[in-house]
Design an enzyme around this catalytic site. Structure first.
Site, PDB file in Angstrom:
ATOM      1  N   LYS A   1     -55.051  57.277 -42.062  1.00  0.00           N
ATOM      2  CA  LYS A   1     -55.831  57.142 -40.825  1.00  0.00           C
ATOM      3  C   LYS A   1     -57.111  57.976 -40.843  1.00  0.00           C
ATOM      4  O   LYS A   1     -58.110  57.613 -40.227  1.00  0.00           O
ATOM      5  CB  LYS A   1     -54.974  57.559 -39.625  1.00  0.00           C
ATOM      6  CG  LYS A   1     -53.755  56.668 -39.392  1.00  0.00           C
ATOM      7  CD  LYS A   1     -54.114  55.369 -38.739  1.00  0.00           C
ATOM      8  CE  LYS A   1     -52.892  54.489 -38.490  1.00  0.00           C
ATOM      9  NZ  LYS A   1     -53.254  53.144 -38.013  1.00  0.00           N
TER      10      LYS A   1
ATOM     11  N   GLU B   1     -56.749  55.782 -29.086  1.00  0.00           N
ATOM     12  CA  GLU B   1     -55.377  55.417 -28.748  1.00  0.00           C
ATOM     13  C   GLU B   1     -54.512  55.822 -29.927  1.00  0.00           C
ATOM     14  O   GLU B   1     -55.005  55.965 -31.044  1.00  0.00           O
ATOM     15  CB  GLU B   1     -55.269  53.908 -28.503  1.00  0.00           C
ATOM     16  CG  GLU B   1     -55.058  53.040 -29.761  1.00  0.00           C
ATOM     17  CD  GLU B   1     -56.193  53.100 -30.773  1.00  0.00           C
ATOM     18  OE1 GLU B   1     -57.311  53.437 -30.380  1.00  0.00           O
ATOM     19  OE2 GLU B   1     -55.952  52.815 -31.967  1.00  0.00           O
TER      20      GLU B   1
ATOM     21  N   SER C   1     -48.814  54.696 -47.329  1.00  0.00           N
ATOM     22  CA  SER C   1     -49.807  54.981 -46.287  1.00  0.00           C
ATOM     23  C   SER C   1     -49.646  56.334 -45.615  1.00  0.00           C
ATOM     24  O   SER C   1     -50.618  56.902 -45.113  1.00  0.00           O
ATOM     25  CB  SER C   1     -49.806  53.880 -45.231  1.00  0.00           C
ATOM     26  OG  SER C   1     -48.530  53.749 -44.631  1.00  0.00           O
TER      27      SER C   1
HETATM   28  C1  LIG Z   1     -48.324  56.088 -42.043  1.00  0.00           C
HETATM   29  C2  LIG Z   1     -48.754  54.880 -41.317  1.00  0.00           C
HETATM   30  N1  LIG Z   1     -48.782  53.708 -41.958  1.00  0.00           N
HETATM   31  C3  LIG Z   1     -49.165  52.583 -41.327  1.00  0.00           C
HETATM   32  C4  LIG Z   1     -49.504  52.572 -40.005  1.00  0.00           C
HETATM   33  C5  LIG Z   1     -49.861  51.274 -39.360  1.00  0.00           C
HETATM   34  O1  LIG Z   1     -51.207  51.127 -39.059  1.00  0.00           O
HETATM   35  P1  LIG Z   1     -52.146  50.210 -39.919  1.00  0.00           P
HETATM   36  O2  LIG Z   1     -51.498  48.854 -39.985  1.00  0.00           O
HETATM   37  O3  LIG Z   1     -53.422  50.170 -39.165  1.00  0.00           O
HETATM   38  O4  LIG Z   1     -52.302  50.794 -41.243  1.00  0.00           O
HETATM   39  C6  LIG Z   1     -49.500  53.782 -39.292  1.00  0.00           C
HETATM   40  C7  LIG Z   1     -49.880  53.817 -37.856  1.00  0.00           C
HETATM   41  O5  LIG Z   1     -49.711  54.735 -37.139  1.00  0.00           O
HETATM   42  C8  LIG Z   1     -49.114  54.956 -39.973  1.00  0.00           C
HETATM   43  O6  LIG Z   1     -49.077  56.136 -39.330  1.00  0.00           O
END
Ligand SMILES: Cc1ncc(COP(=O)(O)O)c(C=O)c1O
Lengths: 256, 396
Positions: free
Chosen positions: B92, B114, B380
């Site tokens: 993020k 948000e 992620s």
């Molecule tokens: C670690 C992690 N992966 C994925 C997401 C999902 O968001 P996005 O689809 O925008 O990557 C989040 C959202 O809070 C997250 O914290």
């Protein structure tokens, strides 16, 4: 000529009322319309409730949530409005968000509006360019005027563009806010009202957002053609129900 | 005119999806951004500052790690892109660094955001602290309860966390509240959206900031394998920002397979799910035309996932287009499958993933890869924020 355009020619300042269909009770839609006509209201906006009303403050959010809980939905609203034109002659506008219209089918929605006698739509999240490219003909074919909003931040070029693209009136949002957020108008609003008035637009302007009583109504309509009351009317309905309508309307325009 | 089949056109459309379906009150704000974002992003000074912060502050490049034991288990070649090692613990922050620099260029001094899982809220609070800007984060009441550590982190970083009390009191409603705030504060405020959602230009801008992920994958894979292109790129999709970043430089290279992993909650047909591609229809949410979960009457429905970051009833317009065009393969993963996969990765690789990411590791029960395939999974985020949920689930 559309009932809205007809109404704009009237000599006096116009009072328009917004309420959420299906609130406080599911079957209140037509009784509220009749009571408002009885009190001489000039124009009525029927709110089609939506789960995620982005441009609305807490009052209309809550009335929308309650209306949906009561079981209000698009087809039901049209069914309630069948035959309403035998009883109610004031211009009627449906105000809602675009997604429910999209799911109903824009064409089917416009046709139903025409069948029950709706004169115009306010769909704040249907942008001008998309409307003009995709839907304007459909609206026209069904005798519907699409009403656009301007705000204190709207630039002059865009106001002119909206004016060219509008036929009934321009919905002049009083301040940078969601609905119901303001009590009374300050110098900033007055300057904005004057600025828009001085532009000499071809469409009349009706001011909305933050109008709640006789004082704000008269401030707002000093230069504009009329004003719209929404949240304050809904708050009254929450407190007093339909029985409070007559007194509320009389308090806005004392002496009429 | 359009160079790419899968990126936004000038009006912010991905195929039929995208655009800016916003009330007039938001027009000046989004228009200001739309007119300036590409120009600002292309300024050498902006790029230099962005790159320098990503390197020295975020800790980029993040490693591309060959996961040996995971690869052996599933008899294919699995690489993990370690976004969990970014400062603040998830991808993020790539976006918030970019957007805070954008906000400064636009002369804004108040930041709103948000958040669902709290990762984006933390990443926003972090960059606001870094730049000395006021920060207000909207978060659903339900999420405030299930992501307590991140709420504390935001406060520690000096942000104000405002509970969203309407609707389902999760990410969708926090987003509504942030948008309402922006309507009420149109001049001095920049809204840092946390995913590739919202009105144009947000999906495109956020995707461009996250594109650093696939930019790095390309050269890192070249170093390790002698080729830039894996056979598959895999990411979980909430709004879709980590996925957009992972796919970005491969979108138009059809030799690279794209796998998008969605949260099925208790099962796609259970009524408690967030699998938008399976359950969604075309509609408008948060200013964008995309796929979203809704009733036949067009009311947006309340999604469910054990993972707060995937608990969103829509998906970014890029992903709606990737789904509709068949470019990406969408796989729904249940809570139980995700939790099991999270435990597996913890014990095979010594990495505790965020529950969002755990969904992506559950695909091996659904898809068979060849032994020679290179599969890059975007890791992620890390699982620290989710420890309580893991503890409760596994009775640790
Ligand atoms: C670690 C992690 N992966 C994925 C997401 C999902 O968001 P996005 O689809 O925008 O990557 C989040 C959202 O809070 C997250 O914290």
């Amino acid at each position: 000529m559309n009932r809205i355009q007809e109404k704009m020619k009237s000599g006096h300042k116009l009072l328009s009322i917004y309420f959420t269909a299906g609130y406080p009770d599911l079957e209140d839609t037509v009784p509220i319309l009749e009571a408002l006509q009885e009190e001489g209201v000039d124009m009525i906006e029927i709110g089609l409730p939506f789960s995620d009303p982005l441009a609305d403050g807490p009052t209309i959010q809550e009335s929308s949530t309650a209306a949906l809980k009561n079981g209000m939905h698009t087809e039901l609203l049209f069914r309630q409005l069948e035959g309403v034109r035998d009883k109610v002659q004031v211009p009627l506008i449906i105000m809602g968000y675009f997604n429910p219209v999209l799911q109903y089918g824009v064409e089917a929605f416009c046709k139903r509006c025409r069948e029950v006698g709706i004169d115009g739509l306010i769909l704040p999240d249907l942008p001008l360019d998309v409307y003009q490219e995709e839907y304007e003909e459909l609206f026209r074919a069904n005798g519907l005027l699409n009403i656009f909003l301007i705000t204190p931040q709207t630039g002059e070029d865009r106001i002119r563009k909206i004016d060219r693209g509008s036929e009934g009136f321009i919905y002049m949002v009083s301040s940078a806010s969601t609905t119901g957020a303001r009590e009374g108008f300050g110098e900033e609003q007055k300057a904005y009202f004057e600025r828009i008035h001085a532009m000499g637009l071809k469409n009349p302007c009706i001011v909305g957002f933050g109008i709640s009583n006789a004082a704000t109504f008269s401030q707002a309509t000093h230069l504009a053609k009329g004003a719209i009351i929404g949240s304050a009317f809904i708050k009254m309905l929450t407190r007093e129900g339909k029985a409070g309508i007559a007194n509320f309307i009389r308090s806005i325009r004392p002496g009429t | 005119m359009k160079m790419s089949k899968y990126q936004a056109d000038e009006k912010g459309y991905y195929g039929e999806f995208g655009g800016a379906f916003i009330p007039e009150m938001l027009y000046p704000n989004t228009e200001e951004l739309r007119q300036n974002y590409l120009r600002i992003m292309e300024e050498p000074g902006f790029q230099e500052e962005f790159r320098q912060l990503l390197r020295d502050y975020v800790g980029r490049p993040t490693p591309l790690y060959y996961a040996k034991r995971l690869s052996e288990k599933f008899n294919t070649r699995i690489y993990l892109k370690r976004e969990d090692l970014c400062h603040t613990g998830a991808h993020k922050v790539n976006n918030t660094i970019g957007q805070i620099l954008m906000a400064k260029k636009l002369g804004k001094n108040r930041i709103i955001a948000e958040t669902g899982a709290g990762q984006h809220g933390v990443a926003t609070a972090t960059v606001c602290a870094l730049m000395g800007l006021e920060c207000i984060v909207y978060m659903g009441e339900v999420d405030i309860a299930r992501q307590a550590p991140n709420v504390a982190r935001m406060k520690m970083l000096g942000a104000e966390v405002r509970p969203a009390k309407s609707g389902s009191r999760t990410l969708k409603d926090a987003t509504n509240e942030a948008i309402r705030d922006w309507i009420n504060n149109p001049v001095d405020t920049h809204y840092i959206i946390g995913s590739v959602v919202g009105p144009h230009p947000y999906p495109d801008m956020v995707a461009r900031f996250q594109a650093v992920i696939s930019e790095e994958i390309k050269w890192q894979l070249k170093e390790k394998e002698g080729r830039e292109d894996p056979d598959y790129v895999v990411a979980c999709v909430g709004g879709g920002s980590n996925a957009a970043g992972t796919y970005y430089h491969y979108l138009d290279n059809e030799k690279v397979g794209i796998i998008a992993v969605e949260a099925a909650g208790k099962g796609v047909e259970s009524g408690e799910s967030a699998a938008t591609s399976a359950l969604g229809k075309v509609g408008i949410i948060h200013g964008s035309k995309t796929l979203l979960m809704q009733t036949g009457d067009g009311q947006i429905t309340e999604p469910y996932s054990i993972s707060a970051g995937l608990d969103y009833p829509g998906v970014g317009p890029m992903h709606a287009h990737l789904f509709k065009s068949g470019r990406a393969d969408f796989i729904p993963i249940t809570d139980d499958e995700a939790m099991a996969a999270g435990l597996m990765v913890s014990q095979l690789e010594g990495i505790i993933p965020a529950i969002e990411t755990s969904h992506a590791f559950a695909i091996f029960d659904h898809r068979q890869f060849r032994p020679e395939d290179i599969v890059v999974i975007n890791l992620s985020g890390r699982g620290d924020k989710d420890l309580q949920t893991y503890i409760d689930y596994f009775k640790l």
